[in-house]
Design a protein around this motif. Structure first.
Motif, PDB file in Angstrom:
ATOM      1  N   ASP A  62       0.905  -1.405   0.098  1.00 58.85           N
ATOM      2  CA  ASP A  62      -0.205   0.041  -0.029  1.00 58.85           C
ATOM      3  C   ASP A  62       0.938   1.224   0.008  1.00 58.85           C
ATOM      4  OD1 ASP A  62      -2.535  -1.184  -0.263  1.00 58.85           O
ATOM      5  OD2 ASP A  62      -2.824  -1.385   2.050  1.00 58.85           O
ATOM      6  N   HIS A  63       2.117   1.207  -0.401  1.00 61.14           N
ATOM      7  CA  HIS A  63       2.835   2.223  -0.598  1.00 61.14           C
ATOM      8  C   HIS A  63       2.574   2.984  -1.969  1.00 61.14           C
ATOM      9  CE1 HIS A  63       6.292   0.649   1.759  1.00 61.14           C
ATOM     10  NE2 HIS A  63       5.498   0.951   2.669  1.00 61.14           N
ATOM     11  N   PRO A  64       1.885   4.272  -1.959  1.00 59.62           N
ATOM     12  CA  PRO A  64       1.098   4.611  -3.154  1.00 59.62           C
ATOM     13  C   PRO A  64       1.621   5.219  -4.292  1.00 59.62           C
ATOM     14  CG  PRO A  64       0.896   6.136  -1.176  1.00 59.62           C
ATOM     15  CD  PRO A  64       1.444   4.985  -0.834  1.00 59.62           C
ATOM     16  N   ILE A  65       2.951   5.806  -4.009  1.00 60.70           N
ATOM     17  CA  ILE A  65       3.560   6.507  -4.918  1.00 60.70           C
ATOM     18  C   ILE A  65       4.882   5.987  -5.403  1.00 60.70           C
ATOM     19  CG2 ILE A  65       4.574   8.887  -5.637  1.00 60.70           C
ATOM     20  CD1 ILE A  65       2.669   9.989  -3.411  1.00 60.70           C
ATOM     21  N   ALA A  66       5.001   5.691  -6.542  1.00 64.56           N
ATOM     22  CA  ALA A  66       6.609   5.270  -7.105  1.00 64.56           C
ATOM     23  C   ALA A  66       7.102   6.301  -8.297  1.00 64.56           C
ATOM     24  CB  ALA A  66       6.374   3.771  -7.823  1.00 64.56           C
ATOM     25  N   ALA A  67       8.404   6.575  -8.145  1.00 62.01           N
ATOM     26  CA  ALA A  67       8.852   7.512  -9.190  1.00 62.01           C
ATOM     27  C   ALA A  67       9.355   6.687 -10.077  1.00 62.01           C
ATOM     28  CB  ALA A  67       9.771   8.488  -8.321  1.00 62.01           C
ATOM     29  N   SER A  68       9.515   7.434 -11.403  1.00 61.36           N
ATOM     30  CA  SER A  68      10.434   6.888 -12.404  1.00 61.36           C
ATOM     31  C   SER A  68      11.828   6.890 -11.960  1.00 61.36           C
ATOM     32  CB  SER A  68      10.364   7.614 -13.870  1.00 61.36           C
ATOM     33  OG  SER A  68      11.133   7.177 -14.670  1.00 61.36           O
ATOM     34  N   HIS A  69      12.431   5.780 -12.237  1.00 59.87           N
ATOM     35  CA  HIS A  69      13.944   5.576 -11.745  1.00 59.87           C
ATOM     36  C   HIS A  69      14.683   5.514 -13.293  1.00 59.87           C
ATOM     37  CE1 HIS A  69      16.981   4.908  -8.946  1.00 59.87           C
ATOM     38  NE2 HIS A  69      17.262   3.578  -9.131  1.00 59.87           N
ATOM     39  N   GLU A  70      14.284   6.461 -14.130  1.00 60.56           N
ATOM     40  CA  GLU A  70      15.191   6.218 -15.385  1.00 60.56           C
ATOM     41  C   GLU A  70      15.915   7.448 -15.251  1.00 60.56           C
ATOM     42  OE1 GLU A  70      15.398   3.593 -17.712  1.00 60.56           O
ATOM     43  OE2 GLU A  70      14.120   2.575 -16.327  1.00 60.56           O
ATOM     44  N   PRO A  71      16.978   7.672 -15.982  1.00 62.73           N
ATOM     45  CA  PRO A  71      17.691   9.059 -16.021  1.00 62.73           C
ATOM     46  C   PRO A  71      17.087  10.211 -16.821  1.00 62.73           C
ATOM     47  CG  PRO A  71      19.063   7.221 -16.651  1.00 62.73           C
ATOM     48  CD  PRO A  71      17.687   6.534 -16.497  1.00 62.73           C
ATOM     49  N   GLY A  72      16.981  11.092 -16.237  1.00 61.53           N
ATOM     50  CA  GLY A  72      16.333  12.115 -16.958  1.00 61.53           C
ATOM     51  C   GLY A  72      14.760  12.383 -16.734  1.00 61.53           C
ATOM     52  N   GLU A  73      13.967  11.486 -16.032  1.00 65.96           N
ATOM     53  CA  GLU A  73      12.765  11.437 -15.764  1.00 65.96           C
ATOM     54  C   GLU A  73      12.463  11.959 -14.649  1.00 65.96           C
ATOM     55  OE1 GLU A  73      10.861   7.690 -17.032  1.00 65.96           O
ATOM     56  OE2 GLU A  73      11.670   7.943 -19.042  1.00 65.96           O
ATOM     57  N   ASP A  74      11.858  12.999 -14.160  1.00 61.52           N
ATOM     58  CA  ASP A  74      10.967  13.513 -13.102  1.00 61.52           C
ATOM     59  C   ASP A  74       9.697  13.427 -12.860  1.00 61.52           C
ATOM     60  OD1 ASP A  74      13.879  14.446 -12.331  1.00 61.52           O
ATOM     61  OD2 ASP A  74      13.664  16.203 -13.573  1.00 61.52           O
ATOM     62  N   TRP A  75       9.126  12.338 -12.950  1.00 63.73           N
ATOM     63  CA  TRP A  75       7.726  12.246 -12.416  1.00 63.73           C
ATOM     64  C   TRP A  75       7.477  10.890 -11.783  1.00 63.73           C
ATOM     65  CZ3 TRP A  75       5.553   7.516 -14.020  1.00 63.73           C
ATOM     66  CH2 TRP A  75       6.359   6.915 -14.878  1.00 63.73           C
ATOM     67  N   ALA A  76       6.332  10.698 -11.098  1.00 63.34           N
ATOM     68  CA  ALA A  76       5.993   9.936 -10.107  1.00 63.34           C
ATOM     69  C   ALA A  76       4.455   9.422 -10.722  1.00 63.34           C
ATOM     70  CB  ALA A  76       6.085  10.203  -8.678  1.00 63.34           C
ATOM     71  N   TRP A  77       4.253   8.258 -10.250  1.00 57.47           N
ATOM     72  CA  TRP A  77       2.843   7.744 -10.438  1.00 57.47           C
ATOM     73  C   TRP A  77       2.124   7.497  -9.145  1.00 57.47           C
ATOM     74  CZ3 TRP A  77      -1.034   7.989 -13.551  1.00 57.47           C
ATOM     75  CH2 TRP A  77      -2.123   6.842 -13.711  1.00 57.47           C
ATOM     76  N   CYS A  78       0.911   8.081  -8.751  1.00 55.67           N
ATOM     77  CA  CYS A  78       0.174   7.629  -7.452  1.00 55.67           C
ATOM     78  C   CYS A  78      -0.707   6.515  -7.744  1.00 55.67           C
ATOM     79  CB  CYS A  78      -0.526   8.701  -6.981  1.00 55.67           C
ATOM     80  SG  CYS A  78      -1.430   8.099  -5.279  1.00 55.67           S
ATOM     81  N   TYR A  79      -0.674   5.306  -7.501  1.00 57.79           N
ATOM     82  CA  TYR A  79      -1.242   4.218  -7.796  1.00 57.79           C
ATOM     83  C   TYR A  79      -2.730   4.224  -7.053  1.00 57.79           C
ATOM     84  CZ  TYR A  79       2.928   1.415  -9.350  1.00 57.79           C
ATOM     85  OH  TYR A  79       4.158   1.146 -10.016  1.00 57.79           O
TER      86      TYR A  79
END
Length: 88
Positions: A62-79
């Protein structure tokens, strides 16, 4: 769009637990892209990967937010809220 996410307060100052998908590395499998949990630092593979370990991590923790772990990407997704978040 960030203002609609009700889970921003659950973001923690985390560091990646591994350089690749933890579960895929243990299985000797591959992945497409990586996501890092902003609650605990777990690194899992994205939904374009066959194992979808980042989504599975959300389902089991239930950890709701994951960030892109790709170089140059500054976004995350709230499941939980199904929202993309700009981290820049």
């Amino acid at each position: 769009m960030d203002l609609l996410c009700t889970h921003i307060d659950q973001i923690r100052p985390v560091k990646p637990g591994t350089e690749g998908c933890e579960e895929c590395m243990a299985l000797g499998d591959s992945w497409v892209h990586l996501r890092m949990c902003l609650g605990c630092g777990h690194v899992g593979c994205c939904d374009s990967s066959k194992n979808r370990h980042a989504t599975r991590h959300y389902g089991s923790t239930d950890h709701p937010i994951a960030a892109s772990h790709e170089p140059g990407e500054d976004w995350a997704w709230c499941y939980a809220d199904k929202l993309m978040l700009d981290l820049a």
